[in-house]
Design a protein around this motif. Sequence first.
Motif, PDB file in Angstrom:
ATOM      1  N   ASN A 195      -1.311   8.943  -0.360  1.00 51.48           N
ATOM      2  CA  ASN A 195      -1.965   8.050  -1.368  1.00 51.48           C
ATOM      3  C   ASN A 195      -3.548   7.599  -0.889  1.00 51.48           C
ATOM      4  OD1 ASN A 195      -1.981   6.009   0.595  1.00 51.48           O
ATOM      5  ND2 ASN A 195       0.358   5.984   0.429  1.00 51.48           N
ATOM      6  N   THR A 196      -3.976   8.354   0.338  1.00 53.50           N
ATOM      7  CA  THR A 196      -5.153   7.929   0.894  1.00 53.50           C
ATOM      8  C   THR A 196      -5.615   8.895   1.780  1.00 53.50           C
ATOM      9  OG1 THR A 196      -4.614   5.747   1.412  1.00 53.50           O
ATOM     10  CG2 THR A 196      -6.408   6.258   2.412  1.00 53.50           C
ATOM     11  N   CYS A 239     -12.484   3.125  -1.498  1.00 50.46           N
ATOM     12  CA  CYS A 239     -12.759   3.365  -0.297  1.00 50.46           C
ATOM     13  C   CYS A 239     -12.090   2.391   0.619  1.00 50.46           C
ATOM     14  CB  CYS A 239     -14.453   3.458   0.182  1.00 50.46           C
ATOM     15  SG  CYS A 239     -14.194   3.905   1.906  1.00 50.46           S
ATOM     16  N   HIS A 240     -11.235   2.887   1.380  1.00 50.75           N
ATOM     17  CA  HIS A 240     -10.414   2.020   2.286  1.00 50.75           C
ATOM     18  C   HIS A 240     -11.212   1.519   3.619  1.00 50.75           C
ATOM     19  CE1 HIS A 240      -6.739  -0.185   3.321  1.00 50.75           C
ATOM     20  NE2 HIS A 240      -6.409   0.313   2.149  1.00 50.75           N
ATOM     21  N   HIS A 272       0.813  -1.085  -0.020  1.00 55.03           N
ATOM     22  CA  HIS A 272      -0.110  -0.105   0.033  1.00 55.03           C
ATOM     23  C   HIS A 272       0.798   1.445  -0.021  1.00 55.03           C
ATOM     24  CE1 HIS A 272      -3.561   2.111   1.405  1.00 55.03           C
ATOM     25  NE2 HIS A 272      -2.859   3.250   1.605  1.00 55.03           N
ATOM     26  N   GLY A 320      -5.510   2.688   6.142  1.00 52.94           N
ATOM     27  CA  GLY A 320      -4.798   2.708   4.912  1.00 52.94           C
ATOM     28  C   GLY A 320      -3.532   4.056   4.928  1.00 52.94           C
ATOM     29  N   GLN A 321      -3.651   4.801   6.124  1.00 55.80           N
ATOM     30  CA  GLN A 321      -2.885   6.041   6.091  1.00 55.80           C
ATOM     31  C   GLN A 321      -1.788   5.884   7.250  1.00 55.80           C
ATOM     32  OE1 GLN A 321      -5.307   9.456   7.311  1.00 55.80           O
ATOM     33  NE2 GLN A 321      -5.731   9.828   5.102  1.00 55.80           N
ATOM     34  N   ASP A 361       2.086   9.258   4.761  1.00 54.77           N
ATOM     35  CA  ASP A 361       1.966   8.445   3.841  1.00 54.77           C
ATOM     36  C   ASP A 361       3.186   8.454   2.913  1.00 54.77           C
ATOM     37  OD1 ASP A 361      -0.633   8.104   4.390  1.00 54.77           O
ATOM     38  OD2 ASP A 361      -1.759   8.809   2.666  1.00 54.77           O
ATOM     39  N   HIS A 413      -8.323   5.465  -1.412  1.00 54.82           N
ATOM     40  CA  HIS A 413      -7.165   5.225  -1.639  1.00 54.82           C
ATOM     41  C   HIS A 413      -6.982   4.915  -3.311  1.00 54.82           C
ATOM     42  CE1 HIS A 413      -3.260   3.244  -1.918  1.00 54.82           C
ATOM     43  NE2 HIS A 413      -3.513   1.892  -1.850  1.00 54.82           N
TER      44      HIS A 413
END
Length: 556
Positions: A494-495, A520-521, A81, A262-263, A245, A460
Amino acid sequence: MDSWLQILVLVACITPAVVEGRVRNYTFNVVTKNTTRLCSSKPIVTVNGMFPGPTLYAREDDTVLVKVTNRVKYNVTIHWHGVRQLRTGWADGPAYITQCPIQPGQSYVYNFTITGQRGTLLWHAHILWLRVTLHGAIVILPKRGVPYPFPKPHKEVVVVLGEWWKSDTEAVINQAIKSGLAPNVSDAHTINGHPGPISSCPSQGGFTLPVESGKTYMLRIINAALNEELFFKIAGHQLTIVEVDATYVKPFKTNTIVIAPGQTTNALVSADQSSGKYLVAASPFMDSPIAVDNMTATATLHYSGTLAATSTTLTKTPPQNATAVANNFINSLRSLNSKTYPAKVPLTVDHNLIFTVGLGINPCPSCKAGNGSRVVASMNNVTFVMPTTALLQAHFFNISGVFTSDFPGNPPNIFNYTGSPPSNLRTMSGTKVYKLRYNSTVQLVLQDTGIIAPENHPIHLHGFNFFAVGKGLGNYNPKVDQKNFNLIDPVERNTIGVPSGGWVALRFRADNPGVWFMHCHLEIHTTWGLKMAFLVDNGKGPNESLPPPPSDLPKC
């Protein structure tokens, strides 16, 4: 000097020495392991029996080879990721987007080079809900001899935030899909795999971070939770934010960070107390009327020389709906934008896109609990249907019938997005991509809708970083809002969270050929269809083109 020698010397002077990074080999065995949390045990899917999984270390310019062997009953893929994956889309990892999954008993070698990136990222499963326990950190160190653009910390510590269900998470989501309704929320949040003591299980220990008075530590904080944005804070200590990120930011001090699934956030913490034990807390952020797991995960910052019996200094977590606390953090983020690390924001725009993101309701005769309806999610009113052939293979080998390239660049239905919803809440279904010319520039406005409920959606984008040039509440108005865009030092990520009942504007350059997932993450929204893909065409010549797939690419 002989003329040929002069030519050689001249060539040597003008040809920069190509310093290749080293090759780093990792072995990831995907196995189940019986694990006890919250005073109850269950088998979980892990890499090498670890939860969280092993940290992958590399330096900028290194090539990473990860041999993933699937020894569980589920199909598996791993996504790296935030890794740019320049021309290595075959190694990106989302199932049925860039590859077919690794089937039980099979292996696949993910092979990618880390180019122009340094900082904290994460790896996680990208199929079903397996990433709940199948995840870990990626630590990219600067090239040898290149310092951080901030004082070097005494020590670095990876801090992975997550969620824990007592039930089998695959059963949780399968039950939700069958019913058409939202799944049960998690039973606890975790810090490095541990919830810390809670009333129903007071005996379980939490993660301990040992520190020495007078030293500075860098926390590499990752939100690997499935469905929840989190606040993170440490009692009695300020955090200096230096990176998000895997991009450097202008340092600023705060006592609370907000971090979406995801962050990542790198924070310096100075052990500026003389001694003691201080509570570390991760608690949910949700500013909509939507159910979340309200448990706070706890850990301890423990000064050396402090007795175990010493009472812990506590901290008050922000209210669950503390939008102002979240915005205070988000609005403080600015790219470092130094000579060494410039913010290369595209100043001209080739593709001006607006995508609505939100929920919908479609008919589902078998969904008894949902009274014949099911909750779905969409972008520009398209609920994405996963293909059975990977999109990247279909694109590369010109296999027809897998996807269409007619994803709408603007909302097909214009309505008051953040006001009262339209009477028809149904969405279209399809496997649609949006095509981008190589090296073209994109401005993408992500607009939340209030259908069912306005909600903060962490979106993301695979294969790229983007600059967050603007955000606001209500409906995006290009005539007014574009005038206030920050094109100098916007944060690069990236998110990004699309604000609840608002919008966010992004810019990026499509300099990476391939098929790149955007979703969506919050895993439930991805399951419900809040996803799409960009197809970036090849440019000129091999350096701007996607090479053929590796021979061990899994078959569907």
